[in-house]
Design a protein around this motif. Structure first.
Motif, PDB file in Angstrom:
ATOM      1  N   GLN A 120       0.826  -1.198   0.000  1.00 21.29           N
ATOM      2  CA  GLN A 120       0.000   0.000   0.000  1.00 21.29           C
ATOM      3  C   GLN A 120       0.864   1.254   0.000  1.00 21.29           C
ATOM      4  OE1 GLN A 120      -2.227  -0.858   3.477  1.00 21.29           O
ATOM      5  NE2 GLN A 120      -0.984   0.421   4.808  1.00 21.29           N
ATOM      6  N   GLN A 121       0.396   2.247  -0.715  1.00 18.71           N
ATOM      7  CA  GLN A 121       1.160   3.474  -0.850  1.00 18.71           C
ATOM      8  C   GLN A 121       0.692   4.522   0.141  1.00 18.71           C
ATOM      9  OE1 GLN A 121       1.238   4.935  -4.806  1.00 18.71           O
ATOM     10  NE2 GLN A 121       2.615   3.322  -5.413  1.00 18.71           N
ATOM     11  N   TYR A 122      -0.614   4.628   0.247  1.00 20.95           N
ATOM     12  CA  TYR A 122      -1.114   5.725   1.043  1.00 20.95           C
ATOM     13  C   TYR A 122      -1.310   5.286   2.472  1.00 20.95           C
ATOM     14  CZ  TYR A 122      -3.767   9.570   2.769  1.00 20.95           C
ATOM     15  OH  TYR A 122      -4.177  10.626   3.516  1.00 20.95           O
ATOM     16  N   ARG A 127      -2.084   7.982   8.522  1.00 17.25           N
ATOM     17  CA  ARG A 127      -2.151   7.687   9.950  1.00 17.25           C
ATOM     18  C   ARG A 127      -3.353   8.402  10.557  1.00 17.25           C
ATOM     19  NH1 ARG A 127       2.519   5.870   8.745  1.00 17.25           N
ATOM     20  NH2 ARG A 127       2.796   7.467   7.211  1.00 17.25           N
ATOM     21  N   VAL A 159      -7.141  13.481  -1.310  1.00 21.07           N
ATOM     22  CA  VAL A 159      -6.513  12.234  -1.759  1.00 21.07           C
ATOM     23  C   VAL A 159      -7.305  11.638  -2.914  1.00 21.07           C
ATOM     24  CG1 VAL A 159      -5.947   9.872  -1.097  1.00 21.07           C
ATOM     25  CG2 VAL A 159      -5.520  11.741   0.498  1.00 21.07           C
ATOM     26  N   ARG A 214      -0.345  16.444   0.555  1.00 18.71           N
ATOM     27  CA  ARG A 214      -1.273  15.313   0.629  1.00 18.71           C
ATOM     28  C   ARG A 214      -1.490  14.719  -0.771  1.00 18.71           C
ATOM     29  NH1 ARG A 214      -2.342  12.527   4.747  1.00 18.71           N
ATOM     30  NH2 ARG A 214      -2.883  14.324   6.017  1.00 18.71           N
ATOM     31  N   VAL A 215      -1.526  15.578  -1.763  1.00 18.60           N
ATOM     32  CA  VAL A 215      -1.659  15.102  -3.139  1.00 18.60           C
ATOM     33  C   VAL A 215      -0.448  14.258  -3.514  1.00 18.60           C
ATOM     34  CG1 VAL A 215      -1.754  15.807  -5.561  1.00 18.60           C
ATOM     35  CG2 VAL A 215      -3.075  17.055  -3.855  1.00 18.60           C
ATOM     36  N   ALA A 250       1.492  12.757  -1.495  1.00 18.87           N
ATOM     37  CA  ALA A 250       1.465  11.540  -0.681  1.00 18.87           C
ATOM     38  C   ALA A 250       0.565  10.494  -1.327  1.00 18.87           C
ATOM     39  CB  ALA A 250       0.986  11.860   0.729  1.00 18.87           C
ATOM     40  N   ALA A 251      -0.554  10.956  -1.885  1.00 21.30           N
ATOM     41  CA  ALA A 251      -1.487  10.035  -2.538  1.00 21.30           C
ATOM     42  C   ALA A 251      -0.844   9.392  -3.764  1.00 21.30           C
ATOM     43  CB  ALA A 251      -2.757  10.771  -2.952  1.00 21.30           C
ATOM     44  N   GLY A 308       2.280   8.578  -3.791  1.00 21.55           N
ATOM     45  CA  GLY A 308       3.419   7.795  -3.296  1.00 21.55           C
ATOM     46  C   GLY A 308       4.744   8.530  -3.275  1.00 21.55           C
ATOM     47  N   ARG A 344       9.765   9.934  -0.541  1.00 21.39           N
ATOM     48  CA  ARG A 344       9.809   8.476  -0.508  1.00 21.39           C
ATOM     49  C   ARG A 344      10.726   7.941  -1.609  1.00 21.39           C
ATOM     50  NH1 ARG A 344       4.110   5.719  -0.200  1.00 21.39           N
ATOM     51  NH2 ARG A 344       5.419   3.945   0.299  1.00 21.39           N
ATOM     52  N   ASN A 352       8.459   3.896  -5.137  1.00 21.90           N
ATOM     53  CA  ASN A 352       7.085   4.013  -4.661  1.00 21.90           C
ATOM     54  C   ASN A 352       6.267   5.053  -5.422  1.00 21.90           C
ATOM     55  OD1 ASN A 352       7.066   2.146  -2.321  1.00 21.90           O
ATOM     56  ND2 ASN A 352       8.673   3.492  -1.604  1.00 21.90           N
TER      57      ASN A 352
END
Lengths: 240, 240
Positions: free
Chosen positions: A2-4, A7, A54, B53-54, B56-57, B59, B72, B76
């Motif tokens: 999983q990437q997202y 937390r 997201v 957050r974008v 992060a979504a 990866g 990251r 990923n």
DNA sequence: CTGTCAACATATCTTCGTAATTAATGAAGA
DNA sequence: TCTTCATTAATTACGAAGATATGTTGACAG
């Protein structure tokens, strides 16, 4: 996989919303009532906003002042995204045919990747494939070790193409393997996977692209056959 | 084509950050100084947070208390994401080989898709392909119309597979076409695209998978040859 | 003296409530 | 009929308070 890895309470909110959209409970074009969702999940607007951000990044929703936040057409969803694939399989009654679609894509990509790998694999790449093969043989009847080795093999194969984009198709392969694993869960009777995988490595070692593609095609045919046989068995079981 | 239509100052912030990561100015594993970025972009923490957050979504980054927000590992990143592809090509000196990687993936997926399409295409699917072919012929020397028709053709082909995941490979094809279009921009001398495309449609109409795959393979070979020839020409020009 | 474990302090992300901004809508005027 | 402008519903942005995982210190056992 999983990437997202959100937390906090966030992760749940994202996943629940995503699944509602993916399974059609929130149909395309429908507008989301942020206030209602806010009280339903008992979170602040900011939390909801970031969760929706997201989904927006994955093409699933869009937000515009005065019009509201709405579900985008299905054609815009990033269905090849690791999270989106996972969310779809996370709920039990996922779309019929999804697994078949997944496997068809694998059947196209992986033989091609094997062919490229045969043309380009370095000694290091082949060592990685051999190592995965050894792990697969050593796994024996330990299901989780077998799956891990299988995954390592397919990853090593994609890496051997030395094509970064093809490598990222691993999200599809991983999801396919994970789902197959979930389906066969504990049911014995699968064939020994080593010979079919070894055939692929041998072709790559000889730098024979056509042969590698053929071997990979056979491997995938066998894999889908295993699942089909399993489904027949389960179907019979259900008729008790 | 773009999925993430962020409005406001947001879009810029996301894109700038994404490009810094994608081109290596922010290397893998490096931590982001949120305070510095906040003052650099002159935005609040919330805006920065939502931009991250974008990413992060997709990866590209992850945030953990006490450790900070960091880039990251490249493995990923969702490189098959429409936005990520677009961001990479948006900056002029994109990674060498990216276009080649893109084309290799197309060379694997599209013949396979053509094969599936030949097996499954309905009359409606074939009508769509014929329409795209007609538009292509009618486009003549209008570059934008030609690109639009080309895009419509490849989209129709993927749709004819009746496989939702394969259809989503359109993000790769679209980016490839868009980039090729940018490269050839105004340079005449490309061959007539209609015959090669028509060969694919004919094979699909006859429901001949192998032939469809072959025809699609030839089409792509020709396309890459056009680009290669163009690059040679530009190289000569540069030697004035 | 060295390695392991648990409780603590803090840097950092996360969340909150409110204010500002945006863009679709409908009415008024040309 | 077309253009302009006020209205207003909804997103977007802000600064401060809250929550949490991580790194550190100290004590204890080996």
């Amino acid at each position: 996989m999983q990437q997202y890895n959100a937390r906090g309470v966030h992760g749940q909110t994202v996943e629940v919303l995503a699944q509602r959209i993916l399974d059609g409970r929130m149909p395309e074009g429908s507008t989301l009532d942020l206030t209602a969702l806010q009280s339903e999940f008992d979170v602040s607007l900011t939390v909801l906003r970031e969760a929706l951000r997201v989904l927006a990044a994955k093409g699933m929703v869009d937000a515009r002042p005065k019009r509201g936040t709405f579900v985008r057409p299905r054609a815009n969803w990033s269905l090849l995204d690791a999270d989106v694939l996972r969310w779809q399989f996370a709920r039990s009654p996922h779309r019929p045919g999804l697994f078949d679609d997944l496997h068809e894509l694998r059947a196209i990509v992986e033989p091609g990747a094997a062919s490229l790998a045969a043309a380009r694999a370095t000694d290091t790449d082949i060592e990685a494939l051999d190592a995965a093969l050894a792990d697969m043989a050593a796994a024996g009847d330990d299901p989780s070790a077998a799956v891990a080795a299988d995954l390592a093999f397919h990853r090593a194969l994609l890496a051997a193409t030395h094509n970064e984009l093809i490598q990222r198709m691993e999200v599809v392969i991983e999801t396919g393997l994970a789902e197959r694993d979930r389906m066969v869960h504990g049911t014995a009777g699968a064939d020994d996977p080593v010979p079919s995988h070894k055939a692929v490595v041998d072709a790559i070692r000889r730098h024979n692209p056509a042969q590698a593609a053929r071997a990979m095609g056979k491997l995938l045919d066998q894999a889908i056959e295993d699942v089909a046989r399993l489904e027949r068995t389960q179907h019979e079981d259900r008729q008790d």
